[in-house]
Design an enzyme around this catalytic site. Sequence first.
Site, PDB file in Angstrom:
ATOM      1  CG  MET A 177      -1.996  -1.112   1.082  1.00  0.00           C
ATOM      2  SD  MET A 177      -3.558  -0.754   1.936  1.00  0.00           S
ATOM      3  CE  MET A 177      -3.019  -0.618   3.627  1.00  0.00           C
ATOM      4  CG  LEU A 186       7.177   1.222  -0.955  1.00  0.00           C
ATOM      5  CD1 LEU A 186       7.900   0.813  -2.229  1.00  0.00           C
ATOM      6  CD2 LEU A 186       6.200   0.143  -0.520  1.00  0.00           C
ATOM      7  CG  HIS A 199       6.994  -2.149   2.074  1.00  0.00           C
ATOM      8  ND1 HIS A 199       6.933  -1.023   2.857  1.00  0.00           N
ATOM      9  CD2 HIS A 199       5.761  -2.726   2.134  1.00  0.00           C
ATOM     10  CE1 HIS A 199       5.707  -0.905   3.362  1.00  0.00           C
ATOM     11  NE2 HIS A 199       4.980  -1.930   2.943  1.00  0.00           N
ATOM     12  N   GLY A 216       5.029  -9.966   4.310  1.00  0.00           N
ATOM     13  CA  GLY A 216       5.808  -9.874   5.542  1.00  0.00           C
ATOM     14  C   GLY A 216       5.074 -10.482   6.725  1.00  0.00           C
ATOM     15  CG  LEU A 223      11.394  -1.360   9.639  1.00  0.00           C
ATOM     16  CD1 LEU A 223      12.237  -1.614   8.409  1.00  0.00           C
ATOM     17  CD2 LEU A 223      11.576   0.080  10.101  1.00  0.00           C
ATOM     18  CB  SER A 224       4.558  -0.402  10.618  1.00  0.00           C
ATOM     19  OG  SER A 224       3.244  -0.025  10.251  1.00  0.00           O
TER      20      SER A 224
END
Length: 279
Positions: free
Chosen positions: A30, A33, A37, A147, A184-185
């Site tokens: 989405m 990044l 990703h 992920g 990570l998000s």
Amino acid sequence: MKVVTTKKELISWINDFRKEGKTIGLVPTMGALHEGHLSLVKECKKNTDIAVVSIFVNPTQFNDPEDLKRYPRTPEKDTSLLDTIGCDLIFLPTVEEVYPEKDTRKFNFGYLETIMEGARRPGHFNGVGQVVSRLFDIVSPDKAYFGMKDFQQIAIIKNMVKQLNYKIDIVSCPIIREESGLALSSRNTLLDEDHRKNAPHIYATLKKARNLVARMSVNDLKKWITDQIDSNPYLKTEYVEIVDDTTLQLIEDWREKNNKVVCVAVHAGKIRLIDNIIL
């Protein structure tokens, strides 16, 4: 690297690659990044000839309109990042391109959508099923990469692949973390300074919990994790569950012979974070 915005153009490129006997990998995203990703794209590059990355903020998987509005969008930065790691094709469609007509399909994921994220975000996984199946239909990949931070989502997608009889290998890739331990998000960019500073407490707690399995019952450990996270004034636990890593059945006794995963959802101010750790 090619950037395309229409299904027609994307399919044309993929057909050309297929004629050359090349395998196709898909990384659905989405956008907004980060290294997590990029690690999926690198894994895709290792195992398939052509790496396709989709960037599409899917409206049908947001049960909160404010969350959809707030979700970060950085398409120019994203395409630049993907160029640096040798991505072959980027698919950057509009909503109308993905859903020329309203998608009214209803998936039945059974038990998988009744717990954790499914229980708390009604309709979310149906939206995931809609968008991922649309992307699979358009791209027809040999492999697709996801992920493990979205642990429950992977189980849902594998279930959908079986239901719809796709011949696609779903590849689960490890969580990538900051040095602090924070998973990570894309949502991390929405955290204010204080909440970002305190969010690593989530993973620190999960790591400590690993060492307490021999000393606590399942329920006692869940309570301990909740109390530890909530002891930080910047964090509030929404749920802690310990589940089978394949079926997602709730674990009630450590003697059950299966791999176990702790899954958590935590509010850091207005931002909701999820994480997990394999015990």
